[in-house]
Design a protein around this motif. Structure first.
Motif, PDB file in Angstrom:
ATOM      1  N   GLY A  44      53.497 -14.167 -62.042  1.00  0.00           N
ATOM      2  CA  GLY A  44      55.180 -14.006 -61.776  1.00  0.00           C
ATOM      3  C   GLY A  44      55.662 -12.358 -61.645  1.00  0.00           C
ATOM      4  O   GLY A  44      56.876 -12.356 -61.709  1.00  0.00           O
ATOM      5  N   ILE A  45      54.691 -11.564 -61.553  1.00  0.00           N
ATOM      6  CA  ILE A  45      55.073 -10.115 -61.386  1.00  0.00           C
ATOM      7  C   ILE A  45      54.000  -9.455 -60.637  1.00  0.00           C
ATOM      8  O   ILE A  45      52.825  -9.798 -60.453  1.00  0.00           O
ATOM      9  CB  ILE A  45      54.893  -9.473 -62.893  1.00  0.00           C
ATOM     10  CG1 ILE A  45      53.607  -9.599 -63.629  1.00  0.00           C
ATOM     11  CG2 ILE A  45      56.030 -10.005 -63.890  1.00  0.00           C
ATOM     12  CD1 ILE A  45      53.251  -8.793 -65.007  1.00  0.00           C
ATOM     13  N   GLU A  46      54.466  -8.081 -60.151  1.00  0.00           N
ATOM     14  CA  GLU A  46      53.687  -7.467 -59.298  1.00  0.00           C
ATOM     15  C   GLU A  46      52.650  -6.679 -60.268  1.00  0.00           C
ATOM     16  O   GLU A  46      53.126  -6.377 -61.340  1.00  0.00           O
ATOM     17  CB  GLU A  46      54.262  -6.481 -58.429  1.00  0.00           C
ATOM     18  CG  GLU A  46      55.341  -7.124 -57.539  1.00  0.00           C
ATOM     19  CD  GLU A  46      54.375  -7.508 -56.195  1.00  0.00           C
ATOM     20  OE1 GLU A  46      53.296  -7.081 -56.132  1.00  0.00           O
ATOM     21  OE2 GLU A  46      54.974  -8.489 -55.701  1.00  0.00           O
ATOM     22  N   PRO A  47      51.419  -6.249 -59.690  1.00  0.00           N
ATOM     23  CA  PRO A  47      50.589  -5.248 -60.439  1.00  0.00           C
ATOM     24  C   PRO A  47      51.466  -4.006 -61.026  1.00  0.00           C
ATOM     25  O   PRO A  47      52.140  -3.540 -60.186  1.00  0.00           O
ATOM     26  CB  PRO A  47      49.415  -5.345 -59.861  1.00  0.00           C
ATOM     27  CG  PRO A  47      49.755  -5.683 -58.240  1.00  0.00           C
ATOM     28  CD  PRO A  47      50.819  -6.323 -58.579  1.00  0.00           C
ATOM     29  N   TYR A  48      51.023  -3.542 -62.158  1.00  0.00           N
ATOM     30  CA  TYR A  48      51.715  -2.246 -62.312  1.00  0.00           C
ATOM     31  C   TYR A  48      50.774  -1.088 -62.158  1.00  0.00           C
ATOM     32  O   TYR A  48      51.385  -0.019 -62.166  1.00  0.00           O
ATOM     33  CB  TYR A  48      52.050  -2.294 -63.964  1.00  0.00           C
ATOM     34  CG  TYR A  48      51.057  -1.902 -64.759  1.00  0.00           C
ATOM     35  CD1 TYR A  48      50.956  -0.569 -65.161  1.00  0.00           C
ATOM     36  CD2 TYR A  48      49.841  -2.762 -65.227  1.00  0.00           C
ATOM     37  CE1 TYR A  48      49.668  -0.048 -66.186  1.00  0.00           C
ATOM     38  CE2 TYR A  48      48.927  -2.368 -66.032  1.00  0.00           C
ATOM     39  CZ  TYR A  48      49.141  -1.087 -66.575  1.00  0.00           C
ATOM     40  OH  TYR A  48      47.884  -0.558 -67.245  1.00  0.00           O
ATOM     41  N   TYR A  49      49.738  -1.242 -61.970  1.00  0.00           N
ATOM     42  CA  TYR A  49      48.560  -0.329 -61.669  1.00  0.00           C
ATOM     43  C   TYR A  49      47.818  -0.659 -60.430  1.00  0.00           C
ATOM     44  O   TYR A  49      47.154  -1.705 -60.361  1.00  0.00           O
ATOM     45  CB  TYR A  49      47.779   0.073 -62.793  1.00  0.00           C
ATOM     46  CG  TYR A  49      46.814   1.319 -62.794  1.00  0.00           C
ATOM     47  CD1 TYR A  49      47.407   2.482 -62.708  1.00  0.00           C
ATOM     48  CD2 TYR A  49      45.553   0.974 -62.673  1.00  0.00           C
ATOM     49  CE1 TYR A  49      46.521   3.655 -62.576  1.00  0.00           C
ATOM     50  CE2 TYR A  49      44.802   2.053 -62.312  1.00  0.00           C
ATOM     51  CZ  TYR A  49      45.103   3.411 -62.412  1.00  0.00           C
ATOM     52  OH  TYR A  49      44.525   4.312 -62.346  1.00  0.00           O
ATOM     53  N   VAL A  50      47.787   0.148 -59.281  1.00  0.00           N
ATOM     54  CA  VAL A  50      46.974  -0.285 -58.068  1.00  0.00           C
ATOM     55  C   VAL A  50      46.439   1.009 -57.661  1.00  0.00           C
ATOM     56  O   VAL A  50      47.076   2.064 -57.244  1.00  0.00           O
ATOM     57  CB  VAL A  50      47.950  -0.886 -57.021  1.00  0.00           C
ATOM     58  CG1 VAL A  50      47.344  -1.072 -55.766  1.00  0.00           C
ATOM     59  CG2 VAL A  50      48.855  -2.185 -57.188  1.00  0.00           C
ATOM     60  N   VAL A  51      45.063   1.105 -57.547  1.00  0.00           N
ATOM     61  CA  VAL A  51      44.249   2.152 -56.749  1.00  0.00           C
ATOM     62  C   VAL A  51      43.136   1.498 -56.035  1.00  0.00           C
ATOM     63  O   VAL A  51      42.942   0.103 -56.059  1.00  0.00           O
ATOM     64  CB  VAL A  51      43.561   3.030 -58.040  1.00  0.00           C
ATOM     65  CG1 VAL A  51      44.656   3.684 -58.762  1.00  0.00           C
ATOM     66  CG2 VAL A  51      42.633   2.277 -58.763  1.00  0.00           C
ATOM     67  N   PRO A  52      42.741   2.266 -54.942  1.00  0.00           N
ATOM     68  CA  PRO A  52      41.602   1.540 -54.167  1.00  0.00           C
ATOM     69  C   PRO A  52      40.806   1.033 -54.945  1.00  0.00           C
ATOM     70  O   PRO A  52      40.071   1.600 -55.865  1.00  0.00           O
ATOM     71  CB  PRO A  52      41.247   2.748 -53.394  1.00  0.00           C
ATOM     72  CG  PRO A  52      42.393   3.753 -53.324  1.00  0.00           C
ATOM     73  CD  PRO A  52      42.915   3.625 -54.659  1.00  0.00           C
ATOM     74  N   GLY A  53      40.379  -0.046 -54.818  1.00  0.00           N
ATOM     75  CA  GLY A  53      39.398  -1.212 -55.490  1.00  0.00           C
ATOM     76  C   GLY A  53      39.810  -1.578 -56.949  1.00  0.00           C
ATOM     77  O   GLY A  53      38.847  -2.455 -57.416  1.00  0.00           O
ATOM     78  N   TYR A  54      40.977  -1.307 -57.221  1.00  0.00           N
ATOM     79  CA  TYR A  54      41.381  -2.255 -58.534  1.00  0.00           C
ATOM     80  C   TYR A  54      42.745  -2.336 -58.737  1.00  0.00           C
ATOM     81  O   TYR A  54      43.570  -1.414 -58.183  1.00  0.00           O
ATOM     82  CB  TYR A  54      40.877  -1.156 -59.700  1.00  0.00           C
ATOM     83  CG  TYR A  54      41.300  -1.346 -61.233  1.00  0.00           C
ATOM     84  CD1 TYR A  54      40.394  -2.576 -61.486  1.00  0.00           C
ATOM     85  CD2 TYR A  54      42.354  -1.006 -61.720  1.00  0.00           C
ATOM     86  CE1 TYR A  54      40.761  -2.814 -62.985  1.00  0.00           C
ATOM     87  CE2 TYR A  54      42.620  -1.434 -63.150  1.00  0.00           C
ATOM     88  CZ  TYR A  54      41.736  -2.373 -63.489  1.00  0.00           C
ATOM     89  OH  TYR A  54      42.012  -2.793 -64.997  1.00  0.00           O
ATOM     90  N   ILE A  55      43.383  -3.177 -59.302  1.00  0.00           N
ATOM     91  CA  ILE A  55      44.825  -3.585 -59.756  1.00  0.00           C
ATOM     92  C   ILE A  55      44.606  -4.074 -60.988  1.00  0.00           C
ATOM     93  O   ILE A  55      43.821  -4.744 -61.419  1.00  0.00           O
ATOM     94  CB  ILE A  55      45.197  -4.529 -58.807  1.00  0.00           C
ATOM     95  CG1 ILE A  55      44.510  -6.067 -58.616  1.00  0.00           C
ATOM     96  CG2 ILE A  55      45.323  -4.068 -57.407  1.00  0.00           C
ATOM     97  CD1 ILE A  55      45.361  -7.080 -57.769  1.00  0.00           C
ATOM     98  N   GLU A  56      45.912  -3.872 -61.688  1.00  0.00           N
ATOM     99  CA  GLU A  56      46.109  -4.169 -63.102  1.00  0.00           C
ATOM    100  C   GLU A  56      47.102  -4.855 -63.303  1.00  0.00           C
ATOM    101  O   GLU A  56      48.355  -4.152 -62.883  1.00  0.00           O
ATOM    102  CB  GLU A  56      45.514  -3.150 -63.880  1.00  0.00           C
ATOM    103  CG  GLU A  56      45.486  -3.482 -65.355  1.00  0.00           C
ATOM    104  CD  GLU A  56      45.067  -2.508 -66.181  1.00  0.00           C
ATOM    105  OE1 GLU A  56      43.886  -2.303 -66.273  1.00  0.00           O
ATOM    106  OE2 GLU A  56      45.620  -1.798 -67.024  1.00  0.00           O
ATOM    107  N   PHE A  57      47.494  -5.954 -63.901  1.00  0.00           N
ATOM    108  CA  PHE A  57      48.572  -6.613 -64.322  1.00  0.00           C
ATOM    109  C   PHE A  57      48.900  -6.287 -66.021  1.00  0.00           C
ATOM    110  O   PHE A  57      47.906  -6.346 -66.505  1.00  0.00           O
ATOM    111  CB  PHE A  57      48.813  -7.889 -64.148  1.00  0.00           C
ATOM    112  CG  PHE A  57      48.790  -8.467 -62.507  1.00  0.00           C
ATOM    113  CD1 PHE A  57      49.726  -8.592 -61.700  1.00  0.00           C
ATOM    114  CD2 PHE A  57      47.187  -8.453 -62.030  1.00  0.00           C
ATOM    115  CE1 PHE A  57      49.732  -8.925 -60.555  1.00  0.00           C
ATOM    116  CE2 PHE A  57      47.362  -8.778 -60.710  1.00  0.00           C
ATOM    117  CZ  PHE A  57      48.404  -9.183 -59.830  1.00  0.00           C
TER     118      PHE A  57
END
Length: 98
Positions: A27-40
């Motif tokens: 229910g939320i967007e990832p807070y950290y996004v870089v090529p090859g990786y996302i984090e919630f």
């Protein structure tokens, strides 16, 4: 639905599809996004759920392998039904109420 855990990362063969799936699930967007990786940041304590592009997956052993995760949830039956409706699968789906 999901209330918390320590830190875990999963590999995904389609990172964009995984981003959409987990964004809807938590229910939320990832807070950290870089090529090859996302984090919630998930749950009351904002624990980390990382999704790594499958191209970076290390060699896997033959036979069963993977992560074991225990989730804290408010409603076990509703949470399990939601996961199954969204396509979750596994050899064993078990839940422990605390």
């Amino acid at each position: 639905m999901l209330r918390g855990f320590a830190t875990i990362s999963y590999y995904a063969d389609d990172l964009d599809a995984a981003r959409d799936w987990y964004t809807t699930l938590v229910g939320i967007e990832p807070y950290y996004v870089v090529p090859g990786y996302i984090e919630f940041r998930v749950g009351d304590d904002e624990h980390e759920l990382g999704i790594i592009d499958g191209r970076y997956r290390p060699p896997m052993p033959d036979g069963p392998a993977g992560a074991v995760m225990q989730w804290a949830v408010d409603d076990v039956d509703r949470s399990l039904a939601t996961l199954l409706e969204r396509g979750a699968r596994g050899r064993t789906l078990a839940a422990t109420a605390r």
